[in-house]
Design a protein around this motif. Structure first.
Motif, short mmCIF file in Angstrom:
data_model
loop_
_atom_site.label_atom_id
_atom_site.label_comp_id
_atom_site.label_asym_id
_atom_site.label_seq_id
_atom_site.Cartn_x
_atom_site.Cartn_y
_atom_site.Cartn_z
N HIS A 104 11.00 -2.55 41.12
CA HIS A 104 12.12 -1.69 42.38
C HIS A 104 11.44 -2.21 43.41
O HIS A 104 10.09 -2.42 43.69
N ALA A 105 11.73 -2.05 44.44
CA ALA A 105 11.49 -2.86 45.71
C ALA A 105 9.95 -2.33 45.83
O ALA A 105 9.50 -3.18 46.54
N ASN A 106 9.40 -1.51 45.52
CA ASN A 106 8.42 -0.93 46.54
C ASN A 106 7.20 -1.27 45.33
O ASN A 106 6.29 -1.75 45.67
N GLY A 107 7.88 -1.83 43.58
CA GLY A 107 6.28 -2.39 43.50
C GLY A 107 6.10 -3.77 43.69
O GLY A 107 5.86 -4.63 43.64
N MET A 108 7.59 -5.04 43.91
CA MET A 108 7.93 -5.70 44.43
C MET A 108 6.97 -6.07 46.14
O MET A 108 6.57 -7.40 46.02
N ARG A 109 6.84 -5.13 46.66
CA ARG A 109 6.30 -5.36 48.29
C ARG A 109 4.67 -5.42 47.54
O ARG A 109 4.25 -6.01 48.59
N ALA A 110 4.91 -4.13 46.97
CA ALA A 110 3.15 -4.19 46.74
C ALA A 110 2.73 -5.18 46.00
O ALA A 110 1.74 -5.84 46.17
N LEU A 111 3.63 -6.16 44.62
CA LEU A 111 3.09 -7.38 44.62
C LEU A 111 2.96 -8.42 45.49
O LEU A 111 2.39 -9.36 45.65
N ALA A 114 0.30 9.54 35.09
CA ALA A 114 1.33 9.06 33.45
C ALA A 114 3.09 9.72 33.77
O ALA A 114 2.88 11.22 34.20
N MET A 115 4.08 9.35 33.65
CA MET A 115 5.24 9.35 34.27
C MET A 115 6.20 8.79 32.97
O MET A 115 5.54 8.38 32.27
N THR A 116 7.13 9.70 33.04
CA THR A 116 8.51 9.37 32.44
C THR A 116 8.90 8.14 32.97
O THR A 116 9.65 8.44 33.90
N PRO A 117 9.88 7.81 32.07
CA PRO A 117 10.32 5.98 32.66
C PRO A 117 11.73 5.91 32.90
O PRO A 117 12.54 5.38 33.50
N ASN A 118 11.84 8.10 32.82
CA ASN A 118 13.77 7.86 33.98
C ASN A 118 13.92 7.07 34.90
O ASN A 118 15.15 7.01 35.25
N LEU A 119 13.13 6.66 35.94
CA LEU A 119 13.34 6.41 37.20
C LEU A 119 12.76 4.86 37.26
O LEU A 119 12.88 3.83 37.99
N GLY A 120 12.01 3.98 36.11
CA GLY A 120 11.68 3.06 36.31
C GLY A 120 10.42 3.34 37.62
O GLY A 120 10.25 1.83 38.00
N GLN A 121 9.67 3.83 37.41
CA GLN A 121 8.79 3.91 38.68
C GLN A 121 7.41 4.37 37.88
O GLN A 121 6.15 3.81 38.89
N GLY A 122 7.18 3.85 37.12
CA GLY A 122 5.80 4.15 36.04
C GLY A 122 4.81 3.16 36.59
O GLY A 122 3.93 2.95 36.97
N ALA A 123 5.40 1.48 36.67
CA ALA A 123 4.06 0.21 37.24
C ALA A 123 3.94 -0.02 38.45
O ALA A 123 3.44 0.07 39.33
N ASP A 129 12.31 2.78 48.97
CA ASP A 129 11.73 2.60 49.69
C ASP A 129 10.43 2.79 50.48
O ASP A 129 10.16 3.61 50.90
N TRP A 130 9.49 2.45 49.72
CA TRP A 130 7.94 1.90 50.18
C TRP A 130 7.72 0.95 51.24
O TRP A 130 7.70 -0.07 50.09
#
Length: 419
Positions: free
Chosen positions: A47-54, A292-301, A398-399
């Motif tokens: 998601h956008a927060n992961g891409m912004r971190a990258l 550690a969280m469930t993958p239901n929001l696709g937010q783990g990584a 949105d982070w």
């Protein structure tokens, strides 16, 4: 002034942390228990927060080139009926980047390639971390040939996954990971598959099937089932066909394009009991070790990537002036204790809130099995406003990533050739 850090775990969170720390002038060693960093794994949505971190880590553009944007898709019933639609273009307008799909191996490779040779040490199992000295930590390791070694570091980052052995140093009485009630089978197809959407989920009764399309035409699929823990199948692909082969297209085609030996099967565990802190002494927990969280929001990584950037930014912000040291002279890096307090204060509330939301999403989505509950869920999704899915994703994606730059004193010292 820079410092020396040991990162325990060579997964996505550990490698991202190493990149972030090096970006602010620290020296880093990543210790990975596995003898070989292979490229096994399935797919991942960022998601956008992961891409912004990258982007903050300097590897975002390379990841985008290897990824496929997710503009189309949504949620369906097993018969193919539409429950909700994903508007990737609206997400891109709101956040500046769409969600992207990428093989986990490709993401891992991009992170590895951003680190210098020798930074990641494989086949090194951490046997002990001594935090008795408030100024430094001592990390003991053992290798496969029976030899051992020890390193002293200004900081130890535990990125050793959901079953972290270092978590007990932060929360000795914590019960550890709990089984979520769901198990997942997943694979990447061996060949390209014709798909009408970039990303899709299908919800049945206590079951979910989803796919992520990749840039090369292949796709990742996953099948989630309510199940007792530890159940395994002699032929996982045949079992997936039995359970999902009658669901709508392209599910049968995805299974037909899969090699039987490629199917991975894992039970899903999570930290139901939140940790009271992510830090203890000169040790910081990160990624699944912390939340550690469930993958239901696709937010783990994505949350692990946020952790990595936030930790590096906190260390840069709290560093003071002084003479730069080498890895053989730990123990005097300024501001580490204050930076860890800052990291915990910034990351623990957010990541634990996302974990709670992921758990709730699973309970209201894939986990539902009673026919009446499933019917009510499906009806609610059908009548929801068109922008509801976008707003739900924005709530967590949105982070804003902090910038990672070396402390001013370090930059000045480097410009004058001071070591």
């Amino acid at each position: 002034m820079s410092g020396y850090a040991v990162v325990v775990g060579g997964g996505i969170g550990g490698l991202a942390t190493a990149i972030g720390l090096r970006r602010i002038g620290w020296e880093v060693t990543v210790l990975e228990r596995a003898a070989v960093l292979d490229d096994m794994g399935a797919g991942i949505s960022l998601h956008a927060n992961g891409m912004r971190a990258l982007d903050a880590l300097g590897v975002g553009e390379g990841v985008r080139r290897a990824a496929r944007p997710q503009y189309t898709g949504g949620t369906r019933t097993p018969g193919g009926g539409r429950l909700a639609r994903m508007d990737g273009a609206a997400l891109e307008r709101a956040l500046g980047t769409p969600i992207v799909g990428i093989p986990r191996a490709a993401l891992h490779r991009a992170l590895r390639e951003a680190l210098p040779a020798g930074c990641v040490v494989t086949g090194a199992e951490v046997t002990a971390v001594d935090l008795s000295d408030p100024r430094r930590a001592r990390v003991s390791t053992a290798t496969g040939n029976g030899s051992g070694s020890a390193r002293e570091a200004d900081l130890v980052v535990a990125a050793d996954g959901v079953r972290s052995r270092l978590r007990a140093l932060v929360a000795p009485g914590h019960p550890g990971p709990a089984y979520s009630g769901s198990t997942v089978l997943r694979a990447i197809t061996d060949r390209p598959v014709t798909l009408a959407s970039d990303f899709e989920l299908t919800w049945g009764r206590g079951a979910e099937f989803g796919h992520i399309a990749f840039a090369d035409g292949r796709a990742e699929w996953h099948a989630v089932l309510n199940s007792p823990p530890g159940v395994r199948f002699p032929d996982p692909l045949a079992e997936t066909r039995r359970r999902f082969g009658g669901w709508h297209a392209p599910i049968p085609a995805l299974l037909d394009a899969t090699r039987p030996g490629a199917v991975l099967h894992h039970d899903i565990h999570e930290l139901v009991t939140p940790l009271p802190s992510f830090v203890a002494g000169r040790l910081a927990l990160l990624g699944d070790a912390a939340h550690a969280m469930t993958p239901n929001l696709g937010q783990g990584a994505c949350q692990a990537l946020e952790d990595a950037v936030t930790l590096a930014a906190a260390l840069a912000a709290e560093s003071g002036p002084g003479r730069r040291r080498t890895a053989s002279q730990p123990g005097a890096a300024p501001g580490v204790d204050a930076a860890l307090v800052r990291y915990d204060a910034e990351r623990r509330p957010r990541s634990q809130a996302v974990a709670r939301a992921a758990r709730q999403a699973g309970r209201m989505g894939q986990r539902l099995s009673h026919p009446l509950a499933v019917a009510l869920r499906d009806t609610a999704l059908r009548v929801a406003p068109s922008g509801a899915t976008v707003r739900a994703i924005l709530r967590h994606a949105d982070w804003t990533a902090p910038r990672l730059t070396p402390p001013a004193a370090t930059r000045q010292a480097e410009s004058h050739g001071i070591e």
